[in-house]
Design a protein around this motif. Structure first.
Motif, PDB file in Angstrom:
ATOM      1  N   GLU A  84       0.744  -0.981   0.027  1.00 26.40           N
ATOM      2  CA  GLU A  84      -0.039  -0.141  -0.099  1.00 26.40           C
ATOM      3  C   GLU A  84       1.086   1.519  -0.094  1.00 26.40           C
ATOM      4  O   GLU A  84       0.596   2.419  -0.894  1.00 26.40           O
ATOM      5  N   GLY A 136      -6.920  11.847   9.798  1.00 28.03           N
ATOM      6  CA  GLY A 136      -6.409  12.593   8.461  1.00 28.03           C
ATOM      7  C   GLY A 136      -5.632  11.453   8.049  1.00 28.03           C
ATOM      8  O   GLY A 136      -5.183  12.228   6.652  1.00 28.03           O
ATOM      9  N   VAL A 137      -4.818  10.089   8.208  1.00 29.68           N
ATOM     10  CA  VAL A 137      -3.946   9.783   7.400  1.00 29.68           C
ATOM     11  C   VAL A 137      -4.464   8.813   7.462  1.00 29.68           C
ATOM     12  O   VAL A 137      -5.228   7.683   7.723  1.00 29.68           O
ATOM     13  N   GLU A 138      -4.218   8.157   6.168  1.00 24.43           N
ATOM     14  CA  GLU A 138      -4.830   7.559   5.106  1.00 24.43           C
ATOM     15  C   GLU A 138      -4.146   5.701   5.770  1.00 24.43           C
ATOM     16  O   GLU A 138      -4.962   5.506   5.779  1.00 24.43           O
ATOM     17  N   ASP A 139      -2.712   5.345   5.371  1.00 29.89           N
ATOM     18  CA  ASP A 139      -2.314   4.842   6.304  1.00 29.89           C
ATOM     19  C   ASP A 139      -2.032   4.431   7.443  1.00 29.89           C
ATOM     20  O   ASP A 139      -1.907   5.493   8.137  1.00 29.89           O
ATOM     21  N   THR A 157       5.256   9.900  -3.026  1.00 32.67           N
ATOM     22  CA  THR A 157       3.941  10.600  -3.020  1.00 32.67           C
ATOM     23  C   THR A 157       3.651  11.591  -2.340  1.00 32.67           C
ATOM     24  O   THR A 157       3.921  10.904  -1.094  1.00 32.67           O
ATOM     25  N   ASP A 158       2.779  11.916  -2.112  1.00 32.01           N
ATOM     26  CA  ASP A 158       2.519  13.415  -0.999  1.00 32.01           C
ATOM     27  C   ASP A 158       1.791  12.601  -0.076  1.00 32.01           C
ATOM     28  O   ASP A 158       0.503  11.756  -0.775  1.00 32.01           O
ATOM     29  N   ASN A 159       1.885  12.158   1.078  1.00 31.39           N
ATOM     30  CA  ASN A 159       0.566  12.082   2.041  1.00 31.39           C
ATOM     31  C   ASN A 159       1.197  10.242   1.958  1.00 31.39           C
ATOM     32  O   ASN A 159      -0.104   9.520   1.852  1.00 31.39           O
ATOM     33  N   ASP A 175      -6.081  -3.975   7.671  1.00 23.80           N
ATOM     34  CA  ASP A 175      -7.393  -3.267   7.588  1.00 23.80           C
ATOM     35  C   ASP A 175      -7.852  -3.448   7.017  1.00 23.80           C
ATOM     36  O   ASP A 175      -9.367  -4.047   6.409  1.00 23.80           O
TER      37      ASP A 175
END
Lengths: 234, 633
Positions: free
Chosen positions: A52, A220-223, A92-94, A176
């Protein structure tokens, strides 16, 4: 008569030579240089969801540029087979549950490196949180887990913990968003320093082992960031 | 001998000379009118030819969803796909960042050329020119609208770009506009052309005043919600505004959306209204909106089809109930329980499909259809449930026999019979459901929306001419309701929503106090199911990553939180009818229903931040250094 035969043999020989030669001309050699390493914080690899989180490699100077995507394994390691040359490494960003290191004002967080033969590199990043001292134990059908969640980035860029979840899986890919996920249980968070959580192994489990992992979802953080995967045997 | 050869040589030389000389002089001979290409000056000076060019431009309308592609209408777990080639979509976890991408500048260029040529034309009458130009501008705005919803702000090119062969093409590089600027462009274009276009509710497949207003309304609503809800996901924005709209603009956009919708609702654009031709059968009434083409007041702008031409489609072939179908196929879209249970009861209450009572025992139903009684009529207008019929034939959906000892007897081929206590008994329906067998109702449901009830619509040689409605009056009401709600006018929102709910047979109207965000989202979810708008709704509300969070849906969770806008929708579920087989028992041959997840659904969908705006191709980035990437790519 003999002349004809020679001709025939000659022409076959030519054909064979042509075939062989054309193979060599058409194709590039495979890339043979291994670029591998880990994404680390203070020397410890970051545990993420497999496939991911990733970064891009750019190799300038060969016409139209295009990124070479390198996925990071769930234990924080990565490996790519490349041609020797000059590369730029950029997230990449974020991407990922971490912040990248700003190296210099012009370079920002892009890492420059030159590949001449196999190379390993540890890419240093700063996670928002780390999961420490994860302990798993099995009692009956219940997996007990504990850990301490340590905040690394404080101050203006600090982010909150949304949830801490124990994941169980029949395979050693535990996150997850994985197939064969048995169960996930959210911890009640009173003290991030001592998180306890337990989850039931479903009754239809036919294996005599289970894989477990604790993940922290940062708002606010995806991973997510995880503890290492642990295999528990009955 | 030698002499003769010499002579021949002379003759050849002479001939060559003559030919050369003749060729040089005869300009008329070489300079001919092409027989296969119509030159610009001819084409754009003739009404018929210009109309045919425009027809081509219409046919290339940038449809993101269309009846020509059944999958495009039924994604995001509103349905399971009963099709061997499609199971992979339920076995993977996430979408690539390039998914849903578009960069349709070939079409934009052709539209720009058309606009230039028609403007310069001297052979066309002024009023015809005006209409053609307005139509082309409508199509161009539609295309930019489609692009901005998928890519964010894109370069706004309004002239055909020509290369001057100077060796330096950099002057052709245009940067991306802000997302707001593209929405503004769409809204302003609609405003300028609406009065030029015909004010006629019967102009449906060409641009009309109603179509322009409907586009303006939708664009303003989308922009308003991106401005408002975009604030919740700062990761999905770019510092230059190419993605993301400033929050303070939300109110202006919502106001535009509401005012525009009111123009259509008040009849300023023509006699549009809700389709209510069949008040005796509200489900049939709802289904008819999508196939009744005779003075249908609901449809505003459509893609039309015609039988016995090349312009027809096979939606009915792909999705007709399998049993008794006109072709040996069908049944591909199987609406999910997730969608089916979202339709309210006629009292306007959210409730699961009641398959178990409070103590957890299965409820026994006399008829296979009884469990769906007293539901929103839109349910059976959208979905074919067990026991309902299509083209006069009742669908045969039965998963198996429930035996008295608790076991289940079922089969693995359609309509299979088995010997039970000496009697031959049919144990599974001709429409399934059989897990993993394509073209049967693997969720227990088939789709009804867009199915064509005409004879032959399910035959490959005939196909269907059911139109695809791009804008309809029902959506305008919902757009108005949403905009009114966001502007703090819940009473207005309730009034508009009640019109739709009344048509669906819901007896208890909404009061202004009932209007919440979830209510608005839910009404759109059920009214506009399979119309291709749900995807854009969850994107602009920035809830796609919550609705599709990648977590599995467990069996107990599926029936909870019905009506919540953020209820997970990561996997499709089904509801299978079983017949009780217990001769002598009063429940013999009655039905119970079990909630199942098709076994091909092995993964759960995860919508990532990088999916909100599709990736711009590396070829585009390489060719134009002024283009910035979308966030998270």
């Amino acid at each position: 008569m003999t002349k004809m035969k020679t001709l025939k043999i000659n022409s076959i020989a030519y054909l064979v030579v042509l075939c062989l030669a054309s193979c060599g001309i058409d194709n590039f050699d495979d890339p043979e240089t291994y670029f591998s390493g880990r994404v680390v914080y203070e020397g410890e690899p970051l545990q993420v969801r497999h496939g991911e989180v990733g970064f891009q490699l750019w190799q300038p100077g060969y016409g139209d540029p295009g990124a070479i995507g390198v996925p990071v394994n769930q234990d924080g390691s990565f490996s790519a087979r490349l041609f020797d040359g000059v590369y730029k490494l950029v997230f990449t960003d974020n991407a990922g549950p971490f912040r990248t290191e700003i190296i210099s004002e012009e370079q920002l967080d892009t890492i420059f490196f030159t590949l001449e033969g196999d190379m390993t590199m540890d890419v240093e990043v700063t996670p928002y949180y780390t999961v420490r001292d994860a302990q798993f134990s099995l009692s009956g059908n219940t997996v007990q887990a504990s850990c301490s969640v340590e905040q690394v980035i404080t101050g203006e860029e600090a982010k909150n913990v949304e949830r801490v979840t124990l994941y169980l899986n029949g395979t050693n890919f535990v996150s997850d968003n994985d197939q064969e996920n048995y169960a996930g249980a959210n911890a009640e968070i009173n003290d991030l320093g001592a998180v306890n959580v337990s989850a039931e192994i479903p009754e239809d489990n036919v294996r005599n082992y289970v894989f477990a992992r604790i993940g922290v979802k940062i708002s606010g953080v995806e991973d997510m960031i995880f503890s290492p995967v642990e295999k528990l045997e009955f | 001998m030698q002499k003769r050869i010499k002579m021949k040589k002379h003759i050849y030389t002479l001939l060559a000379l003559v030919l050369l000389a003749a060729g040089c002089n005869d300009d008329d001979f070489l300079d001919r009118e092409p027989t296969q290409i119509i030159p610009d000056d001819k084409a754009y000076n003739s009404y018929e030819l210009t109309l045919s060019i425009l027809a081509d431009l219409y046919s290339r309308y940038d449809d993101f969803r269309t009846v020509e592609n059944w999958q495009s209408l039924s994604g995001f777990n509103l349905a399971f796909w009963s099709d061997n080639g499609s199971y992979g979509n339920f076995e993977n976890n996430s979408w690539g960042f390039g998914s849903w991408g578009t960069w349709n500048y070939g079409y934009i260029r052709d539209l720009n050329i058309f606009i230039n040529e028609v403007t310069a034309s001297e052979g066309l009458e002024q009023d015809i020119k005006d209409r053609f130009l307005a139509e082309a501008r409508f199509l161009r705005a539609s295309c930019y609208f489609s692009m901005v919803t998928r890519m964010g702000g894109v370069p706004l090119i309004l002239e055909p770009l020509e290369y001057d062969y100077s060796g330096d093409p950099t002057y052709l590089e245009h940067p991306r506009e802000t997302e707001a600027a593209i929405y503004d462009f769409v809204i302003n274009e609609a405003e300028e052309i609406k009065d030029i276009l015909p004010q006629d509710a019967n102009t449906k497949s060409r641009a009309s005043m109603g179509a322009a207003l409907a586009m303006q309304c939708r664009a303003a609503l989308y922009a308003g919600s991106i401005a408002k809800y975009g604030a919740s996901t700062p990761q999905v924005s770019l510092p230059g505004g190419e993605v993301g709209i400033p929050e303070d603009r939300a109110n202006d956009y919502y106001t535009t959306a509401l005012n525009t919708a009111k123009k259509i609702i008040n009849g300023e654009a023509g006699a549009y209204g809700l389709y209510q031709k069949k008040p005796d059968d509200l489900a049939d009434n709802f289904a008819s909106i999508f196939y009744d083409k005779a003075t249908n007041p609901e449809a505003i702008f459509v893609e039309d089809y015609k039988l016995q031409t090349g312009k027809r489609h096979g939606f009915t072939i792909s999705n007709q109930p399998r049993f008794g179908a006109e072709e040996e196929e069908g049944g591909r879209i199987n609406p999910s329980l997730n969608l089916v249970q979202a339709f309210e009861t006629l009292n306007g209450e959210f409730a699961p499909i009641p398959n178990k009572d409070a103590s957890g025992e299965y409820i026994v139903y006399d008829g296979v259809k009884d469990i769906f009684m007293n539901r929103d009529a839109r349910l059976e207008g959208t979905v074919i449930v067990p026991g309902s019929s299509f083209k006069g034939k009742t669908v045969d959906i039965l998963a198996g026999l429930q035996m008295p000892d608790g076991s289940v007897v079922s089969g693995d081929s359609r309509g299979q019979s088995k010997n039970i206590d000496g009697n031959n008994v049919q144990v599974v329906g001709f429409d399934g459901p059989i897990d993993g067998l394509e073209h049967v109702a693997q969720t227990g449901f088939y789709i009804r929306k867009y199915l064509d009830p005409k004879d032959g619509s399910g035959q490959r040689g005939v196909q269907s001419d059911v139109w695809f409605i791009r804008y309809r009056f029902g959506e305008v009401l919902l757009n108005a309701a949403e905009a009114a709600f966001e502007l703090g006018q819940p009473d207005v929102a309730a009034e508009y929503m009640n019109r739709l709910r009344e048509r669906a047979g819901i007896t208890v109207p909404l009061a202004s106090g009932d209007i919440t965000f979830d209510r608005i989202a839910h009404e759109r979810f059920v009214e506009l199911a399979f119309e291709g708008l749900f995807f854009f709704d969850i994107k602009r509300w920035r809830i796609a990553h919550i609705v599709m969070d990648g977590a599995e849906i467990t069996a107990p969770a599926i029936t909870q939180n019905i009506g919540s806008a953020t209820k997970p929708l990561t996997q499709p579920y089904g509801l299978w009818p079983y017949k009780i087989h217990d001769p002598g028992d009063p429940d013999h041959e009655k039905y119970i229903f079990k909630i199942v997840r098709p076994s091909r659904v092995t993964a759960s969908d995860r919508f990532r931040f990088g999916n909100y705006y599709s990736m711009i191709g590396q070829d585009v980035l390489n060719n134009n250094s002024k283009i910035v990437k979308n966030p998270n790519h």
